[in-house]
Write a protein that holds these residues in place. Structure first.
Motif, PDB file in Angstrom:
ATOM      1  N   GLY A 171       0.808  -1.208   0.000  1.00  0.00           N
ATOM      2  CA  GLY A 171       0.000   0.000   0.000  1.00  0.00           C
ATOM      3  C   GLY A 171       0.842   1.259   0.000  1.00  0.00           C
ATOM      4  O   GLY A 171       0.595   2.190  -0.787  1.00  0.00           O
ATOM      5  N   SER A 172       1.852   1.318   0.871  1.00  0.00           N
ATOM      6  CA  SER A 172       2.722   2.493   0.925  1.00  0.00           C
ATOM      7  C   SER A 172       3.542   2.628  -0.352  1.00  0.00           C
ATOM      8  O   SER A 172       3.777   3.742  -0.840  1.00  0.00           O
ATOM      9  N   ALA A 173       3.984   1.497  -0.909  1.00  0.00           N
ATOM     10  CA  ALA A 173       4.730   1.546  -2.169  1.00  0.00           C
ATOM     11  C   ALA A 173       3.872   2.151  -3.276  1.00  0.00           C
ATOM     12  O   ALA A 173       4.346   2.975  -4.075  1.00  0.00           O
ATOM     13  N   ALA A 174       2.601   1.760  -3.322  1.00  0.00           N
ATOM     14  CA  ALA A 174       1.699   2.320  -4.330  1.00  0.00           C
ATOM     15  C   ALA A 174       1.488   3.816  -4.114  1.00  0.00           C
ATOM     16  O   ALA A 174       1.427   4.591  -5.084  1.00  0.00           O
ATOM     17  N   LEU A 175       1.412   4.249  -2.860  1.00  0.00           N
ATOM     18  CA  LEU A 175       1.266   5.677  -2.571  1.00  0.00           C
ATOM     19  C   LEU A 175       2.498   6.458  -3.021  1.00  0.00           C
ATOM     20  O   LEU A 175       2.382   7.558  -3.575  1.00  0.00           O
ATOM     21  N   TYR A 176       3.686   5.906  -2.776  1.00  0.00           N
ATOM     22  CA  TYR A 176       4.917   6.574  -3.199  1.00  0.00           C
ATOM     23  C   TYR A 176       4.920   6.773  -4.717  1.00  0.00           C
ATOM     24  O   TYR A 176       5.258   7.859  -5.220  1.00  0.00           O
ATOM     25  N   LEU A 177       4.565   5.731  -5.449  1.00  0.00           N
ATOM     26  CA  LEU A 177       4.581   5.819  -6.905  1.00  0.00           C
ATOM     27  C   LEU A 177       3.499   6.768  -7.414  1.00  0.00           C
ATOM     28  O   LEU A 177       3.714   7.495  -8.395  1.00  0.00           O
ATOM     29  N   THR A 178       2.350   6.783  -6.747  1.00  0.00           N
ATOM     30  CA  THR A 178       1.302   7.736  -7.116  1.00  0.00           C
ATOM     31  C   THR A 178       1.777   9.169  -6.916  1.00  0.00           C
ATOM     32  O   THR A 178       1.544  10.049  -7.756  1.00  0.00           O
ATOM     33  N   LEU A 179       2.446   9.402  -5.792  1.00  0.00           N
ATOM     34  CA  LEU A 179       3.014  10.729  -5.534  1.00  0.00           C
ATOM     35  C   LEU A 179       3.974  11.130  -6.644  1.00  0.00           C
ATOM     36  O   LEU A 179       3.916  12.260  -7.159  1.00  0.00           O
ATOM     37  N   ALA A 180       4.862  10.219  -7.025  1.00  0.00           N
ATOM     38  CA  ALA A 180       5.844  10.534  -8.072  1.00  0.00           C
ATOM     39  C   ALA A 180       5.153  10.897  -9.384  1.00  0.00           C
ATOM     40  O   ALA A 180       5.522  11.871 -10.045  1.00  0.00           O
ATOM     41  N   MET A 181       4.139  10.120  -9.763  1.00  0.00           N
ATOM     42  CA  MET A 181       3.449  10.388 -11.023  1.00  0.00           C
ATOM     43  C   MET A 181       2.763  11.759 -11.005  1.00  0.00           C
ATOM     44  O   MET A 181       2.829  12.521 -11.982  1.00  0.00           O
ATOM     45  N   VAL A 182       2.124  12.100  -9.896  1.00  0.00           N
ATOM     46  CA  VAL A 182       1.407  13.370  -9.808  1.00  0.00           C
ATOM     47  C   VAL A 182       2.365  14.550  -9.882  1.00  0.00           C
ATOM     48  O   VAL A 182       2.162  15.494 -10.660  1.00  0.00           O
ATOM     49  N   VAL A 183       3.431  14.529  -9.089  1.00  0.00           N
ATOM     50  CA  VAL A 183       4.336  15.680  -9.072  1.00  0.00           C
ATOM     51  C   VAL A 183       5.105  15.794 -10.384  1.00  0.00           C
ATOM     52  O   VAL A 183       5.432  16.912 -10.827  1.00  0.00           O
ATOM     53  N   LEU A 184       5.387  14.676 -11.035  1.00  0.00           N
ATOM     54  CA  LEU A 184       6.073  14.736 -12.321  1.00  0.00           C
ATOM     55  C   LEU A 184       5.175  15.360 -13.392  1.00  0.00           C
ATOM     56  O   LEU A 184       5.642  16.133 -14.231  1.00  0.00           O
ATOM     57  N   VAL A 185       3.898  15.042 -13.352  1.00  0.00           N
ATOM     58  CA  VAL A 185       2.959  15.659 -14.294  1.00  0.00           C
ATOM     59  C   VAL A 185       2.859  17.157 -14.040  1.00  0.00           C
ATOM     60  O   VAL A 185       2.880  17.973 -14.969  1.00  0.00           O
ATOM     61  N   ILE A 186       2.745  17.540 -12.770  1.00  0.00           N
ATOM     62  CA  ILE A 186       2.664  18.967 -12.437  1.00  0.00           C
ATOM     63  C   ILE A 186       3.923  19.694 -12.872  1.00  0.00           C
ATOM     64  O   ILE A 186       3.877  20.848 -13.334  1.00  0.00           O
ATOM     65  N   ALA A 187       5.067  19.011 -12.753  1.00  0.00           N
ATOM     66  CA  ALA A 187       6.344  19.636 -13.120  1.00  0.00           C
ATOM     67  C   ALA A 187       6.561  19.698 -14.623  1.00  0.00           C
ATOM     68  O   ALA A 187       7.522  20.327 -15.068  1.00  0.00           O
ATOM     69  N   GLY A 188       5.690  19.056 -15.404  1.00  0.00           N
ATOM     70  CA  GLY A 188       5.790  19.185 -16.851  1.00  0.00           C
ATOM     71  C   GLY A 188       6.196  17.947 -17.609  1.00  0.00           C
ATOM     72  O   GLY A 188       6.384  18.009 -18.831  1.00  0.00           O
ATOM     73  N   LEU A 189       6.348  16.801 -16.941  1.00  0.00           N
ATOM     74  CA  LEU A 189       6.693  15.577 -17.662  1.00  0.00           C
ATOM     75  C   LEU A 189       5.528  15.176 -18.562  1.00  0.00           C
ATOM     76  O   LEU A 189       4.389  15.120 -18.113  1.00  0.00           O
ATOM     77  N   PRO A 190       5.781  14.903 -19.847  1.00  0.00           N
ATOM     78  CA  PRO A 190       4.695  14.595 -20.786  1.00  0.00           C
ATOM     79  C   PRO A 190       3.876  13.376 -20.356  1.00  0.00           C
ATOM     80  O   PRO A 190       4.409  12.405 -19.810  1.00  0.00           O
ATOM     81  N   LEU A 191       2.561  13.433 -20.634  1.00  0.00           N
ATOM     82  CA  LEU A 191       1.666  12.345 -20.257  1.00  0.00           C
ATOM     83  C   LEU A 191       1.970  11.061 -21.025  1.00  0.00           C
ATOM     84  O   LEU A 191       1.692   9.967 -20.527  1.00  0.00           O
ATOM     85  N   TRP A 192       2.547  11.200 -22.226  1.00  0.00           N
ATOM     86  CA  TRP A 192       2.839   9.981 -22.985  1.00  0.00           C
ATOM     87  C   TRP A 192       3.954   9.165 -22.328  1.00  0.00           C
ATOM     88  O   TRP A 192       4.150   7.993 -22.670  1.00  0.00           O
TER      89      TRP A 192
END
Length: 383
Positions: free
Chosen positions: A166-187
């Motif tokens: 569960g915590s591992a999934a939360l960590y990865l979710t956090l990474a995906m969200v902040v990377l999108v906000i920072a401008g990493l392309p959705l593709w």
């Protein structure tokens, strides 16, 4: 002027919602813990007493975080990561680490236990903000994207070894969200998210206990007395409460029918005793919390504040959604507490630290969105 007034009230609203959830959590815990009175515990309500201690500690730490400029923590984000790595490693050492339900994610500190993965959420948010919130060239941005992703994958891997999926999934979710906000392309983020979900699913299927839970989720009717028992009892509790509830203290499911009634499955007890309107109020409170936190992050004084604020809000919101999804049978059963309500010191401490950090960002922000150009013509440090 109106925007500044609204920004000020957003901070009040966030604080009010959090303390309302804390109060409701104590009421629910007091009711659910009543089954332990006269049992093996000598103290009247030991769970409530310990929860009050954690709330006091969390409020004290949160109050300190409101006064120390969050940029100081950003400058030392690598140090906080190092401390977190040491604590996570200690969980594997016999005599120090403690296994719960097969997961090596606890540290024994005398009469108390600490879950380092909860405090690592705050450290990872700091690290992501420090890396992704800076202005730089295209090459520097891509290097920072890779750094955040690799560090998050490393810590998620440690948690997978500890069987804390569960915590591992939360960590990865956090990474995906902040990377999108920072401008990493959705593709890039899209396939990466699917790959991460597939990896966690593969690990879950390789563990007999987790595999049984997943199979029970897909066919709960066939395993009501087995791995689906807990979710079925939660649904019974929610259904028994109806619209108005059975009354505070009148829950039947808490009397050893519903496992973990004070922690991960405390929400059904609220529904059984206080009814549909209170449960909808709780959902509305989390929605208001997410909106207030998102507003504070959006109007942060710089890009680092945006990433930090959105990361903290994401972790709390996703955890609340996951818990509510599990207890209503919409998601597979995974031990994630309900923020600010469930019994448990480590998660409560992280949530109050997040509140203090958000209020720190709020105190320094409010002069316009970090994505916009100010009226004076000076642009904020963007993302």
């Amino acid at each position: 002027m109106r925007e500044r007034q609204l920004h000020r009230w957003v901070g009040y609203g966030l604080t009010l919602v959090v303390f309302a959830l804390l109060g409701l959590g104590l009421i629910a815990l007091y009711s659910a813990a009543g089954r332990f009175v006269g049992d093996k515990d000598t103290s009247l309500l030991p769970l409530v007493e310990r929860q009050l201690c954690w709330i006091g500690l969390g409020i004290a730490v949160g109050a300190i975080l409101t006064r120390i400029d969050y940029h100081w923590f950003l400058k030392h984000s690598w140090a906080f990561l190092g401390i977190g790595l040491v604590l996570l490693t200690l969980c594997f050492l016999p005599g120090i680490g403690r296994r719960v339900h097969g997961s090596a994610r606890w540290l024994s500190l005398g009469p108390l236990t600490l879950q380092p993965s909860e405090l690592m959420k705050w450290a990872l948010c700091l690290f992501a903000a420090a890396q992704l919130g800076k202005v730089g060239s295209r090459r520097q941005r891509w290097r920072r994207y890779a750094t955040v992703l690799l560090v998050t994958l490393a810590f998620a891997g440690i948690l997978l070894l500890a069987r804390d999926l569960g915590s591992a999934a939360l960590y990865l979710t956090l990474a995906m969200v902040v990377l999108v906000i920072a401008g990493l392309p959705l593709w890039i983020v899209g396939p990466g998210s699917l790959a991460a979900a597939g990896a966690i699913l593969a690990v879950a299927l390789s563990i007999p206990e987790r595999r049984a839970r997943l199979l029970a989720f897909w066919n709960m009717d066939s395993d009501k007395q087995g791995k689906a028992y807990q979710v079925w009892q939660a649904l019974v509790a929610l259904g028994s409460g109806g619209v108005t509830g059975l009354g505070l203290g009148n829950s039947r499911q808490k009397m050893y029918y519903l496992p973990e009634a004070t922690t991960d499955f405390i929400f059904p007890i609220l529904g059984e005793e206080l009814g549909l309107w209170v449960t909808l109020g709780v959902v509305l409170a989390y929605l208001v919390l997410a909106l207030c936190g998102g507003w504070i992050a959006l109007f942060a004084p710089d890009g680092e504040g945006v990433i930090l604020g959105m990361g903290l809000v994401t972790l709390i919101a996703v955890q609340a959604i996951a818990n509510l999804g599990v207890v209503t049978g919409l998601l597979p059963n995974k031990g994630l507490p309900l923020p600010f309500i469930s019994y448990g010191g480590s998660n409560l401490l992280f949530c109050l630290m997040a509140l203090g950090t958000l209020l720190n960002i709020h105190r320094q922000g409010g002069r316009g969105s970090a994505f916009s150009v100010e009226s004076q013509g000076a642009q904020r440090s963007g993302l």
